[in-house]
Scaffold this motif. Structure first.
Motif, PDB file in Angstrom:
ATOM      1  N   TRP A 154       0.833  -1.206   0.000  1.00  0.00           N
ATOM      2  CA  TRP A 154       0.000   0.000   0.000  1.00  0.00           C
ATOM      3  C   TRP A 154       0.866   1.255   0.000  1.00  0.00           C
ATOM      4  CZ3 TRP A 154      -1.754   3.770   3.840  1.00  0.00           C
ATOM      5  CH2 TRP A 154      -2.832   4.522   3.382  1.00  0.00           C
ATOM      6  N   ASN A 155       1.970   1.214   0.740  1.00  0.00           N
ATOM      7  CA  ASN A 155       2.927   2.315   0.724  1.00  0.00           C
ATOM      8  C   ASN A 155       3.866   2.120  -0.463  1.00  0.00           C
ATOM      9  OD1 ASN A 155       4.740   4.353   1.156  1.00  0.00           O
ATOM     10  ND2 ASN A 155       5.415   3.651   3.178  1.00  0.00           N
ATOM     11  N   HIS A 167      -0.365  -3.411   4.456  1.00  0.00           N
ATOM     12  CA  HIS A 167      -0.363  -2.010   4.882  1.00  0.00           C
ATOM     13  C   HIS A 167       0.742  -1.686   5.878  1.00  0.00           C
ATOM     14  CE1 HIS A 167      -4.180   0.027   3.439  1.00  0.00           C
ATOM     15  NE2 HIS A 167      -4.212  -1.160   2.868  1.00  0.00           N
ATOM     16  N   THR A 186      -8.878   2.319  11.199  1.00  0.00           N
ATOM     17  CA  THR A 186      -9.500   3.425  10.486  1.00  0.00           C
ATOM     18  C   THR A 186      -9.268   3.381   8.990  1.00  0.00           C
ATOM     19  OG1 THR A 186      -7.547   4.792  10.873  1.00  0.00           O
ATOM     20  CG2 THR A 186      -9.316   4.940  12.478  1.00  0.00           C
ATOM     21  N   CYS A 187      -8.404   2.496   8.508  1.00  0.00           N
ATOM     22  CA  CYS A 187      -8.168   2.382   7.068  1.00  0.00           C
ATOM     23  C   CYS A 187      -8.255   0.906   6.677  1.00  0.00           C
ATOM     24  CB  CYS A 187      -6.820   2.990   6.671  1.00  0.00           C
ATOM     25  SG  CYS A 187      -5.383   2.225   7.430  1.00  0.00           S
ATOM     26  N   GLU A 237     -13.448   4.925   5.392  1.00  0.00           N
ATOM     27  CA  GLU A 237     -12.657   4.154   4.434  1.00  0.00           C
ATOM     28  C   GLU A 237     -12.675   4.774   3.041  1.00  0.00           C
ATOM     29  OE1 GLU A 237     -13.894   0.056   4.565  1.00  0.00           O
ATOM     30  OE2 GLU A 237     -12.383  -0.383   6.084  1.00  0.00           O
ATOM     31  N   THR A 272     -12.350   7.703   2.200  1.00  0.00           N
ATOM     32  CA  THR A 272     -11.425   8.836   2.060  1.00  0.00           C
ATOM     33  C   THR A 272      -9.989   8.395   1.809  1.00  0.00           C
ATOM     34  OG1 THR A 272     -10.962   8.959   4.450  1.00  0.00           O
ATOM     35  CG2 THR A 272     -12.860  10.202   3.619  1.00  0.00           C
ATOM     36  N   TYR A 273      -9.711   7.101   1.930  1.00  0.00           N
ATOM     37  CA  TYR A 273      -8.344   6.623   1.750  1.00  0.00           C
ATOM     38  C   TYR A 273      -8.072   6.325   0.277  1.00  0.00           C
ATOM     39  CZ  TYR A 273      -7.491   6.271   6.735  1.00  0.00           C
ATOM     40  OH  TYR A 273      -7.304   6.578   8.056  1.00  0.00           O
ATOM     41  N   TYR A 323      -3.525   3.753  -2.866  1.00  0.00           N
ATOM     42  CA  TYR A 323      -2.175   3.608  -2.323  1.00  0.00           C
ATOM     43  C   TYR A 323      -1.576   4.993  -2.109  1.00  0.00           C
ATOM     44  CZ  TYR A 323      -0.695   4.481  -7.149  1.00  0.00           C
ATOM     45  OH  TYR A 323      -0.512   5.033  -8.378  1.00  0.00           O
ATOM     46  N   GLU A 324      -0.480   5.067  -1.362  1.00  0.00           N
ATOM     47  CA  GLU A 324       0.230   6.320  -1.136  1.00  0.00           C
ATOM     48  C   GLU A 324       1.731   6.067  -1.159  1.00  0.00           C
ATOM     49  OE1 GLU A 324      -2.236   9.409   1.609  1.00  0.00           O
ATOM     50  OE2 GLU A 324      -1.296   7.757   2.678  1.00  0.00           O
TER      51      GLU A 324
END
Length: 451
Positions: free
Chosen positions: A28-29, A69, A125-126, A297, A299-300, A303-304
């Motif tokens: 995810w990162n 994650h 939260t994610c 969820e 709002t996520y 990936y980031e």
């Protein structure tokens, strides 16, 4: 080049010659870019056992991935076998009305199941994996009211270094059960199922949001000062986090959100001291638990690319210290689109368990304080990493211990930082259940060199 011998592996095997390899190796990162030898998608515990036996036979290190994650990407690595549990995603209620989930279940799947039945759940939260979240303690928007994620855990099944399945609860392998409530994932074996006690059903909760666009440094300082006193007698039905941020799109601002297990009118009254005499906007919506977690969820991003960590706050800060904290984000790293100081409320039910009763040690902290930077262009990874590295010593000087679910790869003496006075006992448990350090990774208990 010697041909890779895959005999003995069951499940779907992906290697660097497979068409799906590039996609399969991504975390995810996306700042994490590693190249495993094998990625194995398991569908049952037999696949997991075979993977461990194969890895030991061929002297290949193991990484365990459920949600993918992990902030520092320790669920993957160069030249390793990634045991991916994402397809082991079964969920059921047992005869005792307890929730049993397989090791690859993600928060979204769990929420859909329990929410459709009217239950809340102290999840994340994610869209993270439930097992990794729980094993690290598990902070979420229900933590002050329902406890940490690990506080609802009543049993787990784990495949050990020999490929055997062990059951751990308060009566069987109790030391392992203790360790798996806060030590983080990957240390003692591969968790293939978890059983949780469910809280009482709820009809509606209040979803709370606060927002202050164009919040200059002075307003952010005022907010952080109000926050630390607001927590003193906070209604335990309320759990929120709030970010003081500096973004490319908005500049300096404040945004926070959370859950209140009560009416919107009560929620608004509880939040009032944080609103800086109306300068900070408040939005309260009455929703079902499932609607509220889905709103979060949504709002996520998919990936980031980010660098982030979080530590525990045990005291109040002076005006000068608060000014310095806010000053950490006054200038973003080159290429950064978002920099933030985020605070996560603790206390309530999370603090009512002795720090030695589970492996999660920092229960008496007032809150978690995180710092992060986000970028989109891969070439700016080093600038953003150095940005956080330069700021971390000041954050460390004001706090006690690091949150294993918000890990930081540059942390010195990481076992002491993550586990406090529980570290010595965790090392003993690890030696007992993984005597050959089969489940090793860069910040694993007992340690190993960074690959």
């Amino acid at each position: 080049m010697k041909k890779l011998n895959l005999k003995g592996l069951t499940g779907e095997v992906v290697t660097r010659f497979s068409p799906s390899y590039e996609e399969a190796r991504q975390e995810w990162n996306r700042a994490v870019q590693k190249f495993p030898l094998v990625i194995l998608y398991c569908t049952n515990t037999g696949d997991v056992s075979n993977a461990i036996i194969w890895a030991r036979k061929h002297e290949v290190q193991i990484r365990i991935r459920s949600g993918g994650h992990h902030y520092e990407g320790y669920s993957i690595g160069n030249g390793v076998i990634v045991v991916d549990l994402s397809r082991m995603d079964g969920i059921m209620l047992n005869a005792k009305e307890q929730l049993k989930v397989q090791g690859g279940v993600k928060n979204g799947q769990l929420y859909a199941f329990v929410g459709s039945l009217g239950y809340p759940f102290p999840g994340g939260t994610c869209p993270v994996g439930v097992s990794g979240y729980t094993l690290g303690g598990g902070w979420g928007f229900s933590s002050r009211y329902l406890g940490l994620g690990c506080d609802s855990l009543i049993e787990l099944e784990i495949v050990d270094y020999t490929g055997r399945i062990l059951t751990a609860n308060q009566f069987v392998n109790g030391d392992l059960f203790w360790a798996c409530r806060g030590a983080g994932g990957g240390n003692f074996g591969i968790v293939v199922s978890m059983t949780f006690a469910l809280p009482e059903k709820v009809d509606k909760i209040s979803f709370v949001e606060i927002y202050a666009p164009k919040a200059d440094a002075k307003m952010q300082e005022t907010f952080l000062n109000a926050w630390q006193y607001w927590l003193e007698d906070l209604d335990e039905r309320m759990t929120v986090n709030a970010s003081l941020f500096n973004s490319l799109e908005e500049g300096m601002a404040i945004y926070g959100r959370g859950f209140f297990y009560g009416s919107p009118e009560e929620a608004a009254e509880v939040m009032e001291p944080l609103l800086n005499n109306g300068e900070i906007q408040l939005f309260v919506t009455q929703l079902s638990f499932l609607e509220a977690v889905r709103a979060v969820e949504a709002t996520y991003p998919e990936y980031e690319r980010f660098k982030s960590t979080g530590r525990f706050v045990y005291r109040k800060y002076s005006e000068k210290e608060i000014r310095n904290i806010v000053g950490l984000i006054s200038k973003r790293a080159e290429g950064s689109i978002y920099a933030a100081i985020t605070v996560y409320a603790l206390g309530g039910k999370a603090s009512q368990i002795n720090p030695f009763e589970t492996a999660f040690f920092y229960r008496q902290a007032d809150y978690i304080m995180g710092i992060q930077t986000v970028w989109t262009v891969p070439g700016f990874a080093e600038e953003n990493t150095q940005w956080l590295k330069k700021r971390f010593p000041y954050v460390k000087s004001l706090t006690k211990g690091s949150f294993v679910n918000f890990p930081y790869s540059h942390l010195r003496h990481y076992e002491k930082e993550y586990f406090g006075w529980n570290a010595p006992r965790l090392k003993k448990v690890n030696k007992k259940y993984d005597p050959y350090n089969v489940f090793t990774f860069p910040q694993g208990i007992n340690g190993s060199p960074r690959p």
